[in-house]
Write a protein that holds these residues in place. Structure first.
Motif, PDB file in Angstrom:
ATOM      1  N   TRP A  66       0.834  -1.208   0.000  1.00 33.56           N
ATOM      2  CA  TRP A  66       0.000   0.000   0.000  1.00 33.56           C
ATOM      3  C   TRP A  66       0.866   1.255   0.000  1.00 33.56           C
ATOM      4  N   ARG A  67       1.579   1.444  -1.097  1.00 35.15           N
ATOM      5  CA  ARG A  67       2.511   2.567  -1.224  1.00 35.15           C
ATOM      6  C   ARG A  67       1.936   3.727  -2.029  1.00 35.15           C
ATOM      7  N   THR A  68       0.710   3.568  -2.510  1.00 32.90           N
ATOM      8  CA  THR A  68       0.020   4.644  -3.222  1.00 32.90           C
ATOM      9  C   THR A  68      -1.398   4.726  -2.681  1.00 32.90           C
ATOM     10  N   PRO A  69      -2.070   5.862  -2.849  1.00 33.30           N
ATOM     11  CA  PRO A  69      -3.457   5.940  -2.374  1.00 33.30           C
ATOM     12  C   PRO A  69      -4.361   4.923  -3.068  1.00 33.30           C
ATOM     13  N   GLU A  70      -4.097   4.643  -4.338  1.00 31.85           N
ATOM     14  CA  GLU A  70      -4.914   3.664  -5.060  1.00 31.85           C
ATOM     15  C   GLU A  70      -4.789   2.275  -4.440  1.00 31.85           C
ATOM     16  N   LEU A  72      -3.817   1.584  -1.369  1.00 33.94           N
ATOM     17  CA  LEU A  72      -4.398   1.614  -0.016  1.00 33.94           C
ATOM     18  C   LEU A  72      -5.910   1.463  -0.092  1.00 33.94           C
ATOM     19  N   LEU A  73      -6.528   2.156  -1.038  1.00 37.56           N
ATOM     20  CA  LEU A  73      -7.982   2.098  -1.163  1.00 37.56           C
ATOM     21  C   LEU A  73      -8.451   0.756  -1.718  1.00 37.56           C
ATOM     22  N   GLY A  74      -7.524  -0.025  -2.238  1.00 37.77           N
ATOM     23  CA  GLY A  74      -7.862  -1.367  -2.685  1.00 37.77           C
ATOM     24  C   GLY A  74      -7.812  -2.392  -1.569  1.00 37.77           C
ATOM     25  N   SER A  75      -7.381  -1.984  -0.389  1.00 37.09           N
ATOM     26  CA  SER A  75      -7.322  -2.883   0.763  1.00 37.09           C
ATOM     27  C   SER A  75      -8.620  -2.804   1.556  1.00 37.09           C
ATOM     28  N   THR A  76      -8.841  -3.792   2.394  1.00 36.76           N
ATOM     29  CA  THR A  76     -10.003  -3.756   3.282  1.00 36.76           C
ATOM     30  C   THR A  76      -9.600  -3.174   4.624  1.00 36.76           C
ATOM     31  N   TRP A  77     -10.596  -2.721   5.357  1.00 36.59           N
ATOM     32  CA  TRP A  77     -10.350  -2.191   6.702  1.00 36.59           C
ATOM     33  C   TRP A  77      -9.661  -3.238   7.571  1.00 36.59           C
ATOM     34  N   GLN A  78     -10.125  -4.484   7.494  1.00 35.22           N
ATOM     35  CA  GLN A  78      -9.539  -5.543   8.324  1.00 35.22           C
ATOM     36  C   GLN A  78      -8.102  -5.833   7.932  1.00 35.22           C
ATOM     37  N   GLN A  79      -7.802  -5.785   6.648  1.00 39.61           N
ATOM     38  CA  GLN A  79      -6.418  -5.988   6.216  1.00 39.61           C
ATOM     39  C   GLN A  79      -5.506  -4.911   6.795  1.00 39.61           C
ATOM     40  N   ARG A  80      -6.000  -3.679   6.821  1.00 39.43           N
ATOM     41  CA  ARG A  80      -5.187  -2.586   7.385  1.00 39.43           C
ATOM     42  C   ARG A  80      -5.018  -2.764   8.891  1.00 39.43           C
ATOM     43  N   VAL A  81      -6.084  -3.157   9.571  1.00 44.51           N
ATOM     44  CA  VAL A  81      -5.993  -3.412  11.015  1.00 44.51           C
ATOM     45  C   VAL A  81      -4.959  -4.506  11.291  1.00 44.51           C
ATOM     46  N   ASP A  82      -4.994  -5.556  10.504  1.00 38.70           N
ATOM     47  CA  ASP A  82      -4.060  -6.672  10.701  1.00 38.70           C
ATOM     48  C   ASP A  82      -2.615  -6.237  10.468  1.00 38.70           C
ATOM     49  N   ALA A  83      -2.390  -5.423   9.433  1.00 38.70           N
ATOM     50  CA  ALA A  83      -1.030  -4.943   9.150  1.00 38.70           C
ATOM     51  C   ALA A  83      -0.527  -4.056  10.285  1.00 38.70           C
ATOM     52  N   GLN A 101      -7.787   5.326   5.167  1.00 38.21           N
ATOM     53  CA  GLN A 101      -8.708   5.339   4.025  1.00 38.21           C
ATOM     54  C   GLN A 101      -9.201   6.754   3.747  1.00 38.21           C
ATOM     55  N   GLU A 102      -9.605   7.455   4.811  1.00 39.70           N
ATOM     56  CA  GLU A 102     -10.122   8.815   4.639  1.00 39.70           C
ATOM     57  C   GLU A 102      -9.045   9.748   4.088  1.00 39.70           C
ATOM     58  N   SER A 103      -7.817   9.545   4.514  1.00 39.13           N
ATOM     59  CA  SER A 103      -6.706  10.377   4.043  1.00 39.13           C
ATOM     60  C   SER A 103      -6.455  10.152   2.551  1.00 39.13           C
TER      61      SER A 103
END
Length: 204
Positions: A66-70, A72-83, A101-103
């Motif tokens: 997730w090195r670009t906003p695109e 990052l927005l392709g990930s799920t909330w749970q995937q981000r929480v896990d990372a 996500q909002e950013s």
């Protein structure tokens, strides 16, 4: 610069002169992707959590791709929480997963996904850049100052930039607290490293 000051500056750069962007694995350049990665790192810094944990969490997010906003927005909330959890980013992992996500959404909607437009809109002025970066979700004035402290490495118009924490570090190191005099102690290319070193010294 007196011999004593020269020795202090050399010691600071030798022992603490690494930007947080570099530690997080960001090869900072004046390009959309690395600038977005810096914004991500600053978002992680913008809660009461240790710098080491914020950096570790950023590395996990980047390792997930997730090195670009695109991306990052392709990930799920749970995937981000896990990372974030893998980076030991506790207590704020769920709210930060949302803030990221909002950013990314704000960056795309307001600035076409390119933070260079923030700089250009502010005509390169550090105060104007801080004001605009502070509007991103979660970041605020303190995070915006961190962004400017790091981004001066690739945005010369921001130089010299020392936030309050760096100035406090200079005072404790017996160095000038006037920004102009402080900046004169190093070459322009070393300003970001020097500012980071002053902060790191303050935190040790």
């Amino acid at each position: 610069m007196s011999p004593t000051q020269r020795e202090r500056v050399r010691d600071l750069l030798d022992h603490h002169g690494r930007t947080y962007a570099d530690e997080a694995g960001i090869t900072l350049r004046d390009k959309p992707a690395p600038l977005y990665q810096l914004l991500t790192l600053v978002t992680l810094f913008s809660v009461p959590i240790s710098a080491g944990v914020a950096v570790a969490a950023a590395r996990e997010l980047f390792a997930a791709g997730w090195r670009t906003p695109e991306h990052l927005l392709g990930s799920t909330w749970q995937q981000r929480v896990d990372a974030l959890g893998r980076g030991h980013y506790r207590r704020y992992d769920e709210s930060t997963a949302t803030a990221l996500q909002e950013s990314a959404e704000h960056l795309r909607a307001a600035w076409g996904g390119d933070l260079r437009r923030v700089r250009d809109d502010a005509e390169g002025d550090a105060d104007g850049i801080q004001e605009r970066i502070a509007r991103f979700p979660r970041i605020g004035p303190t995070g915006a100052a961190i962004f400017c402290r790091e981004v001066q490495q690739v945005w010369p118009s921001v130089r010299p930039f020392f936030d309050q924490r760096a100035v406090d570090g200079a005072r404790d190191a017996g160095l000038p607290t006037d920004v102009g005099r402080l900046a004169a102690l190093v070459h322009d290319d070393d300003l970001a490293r020097f500012a980071a070193a002053l902060v790191r010294r303050e935190l040790t």
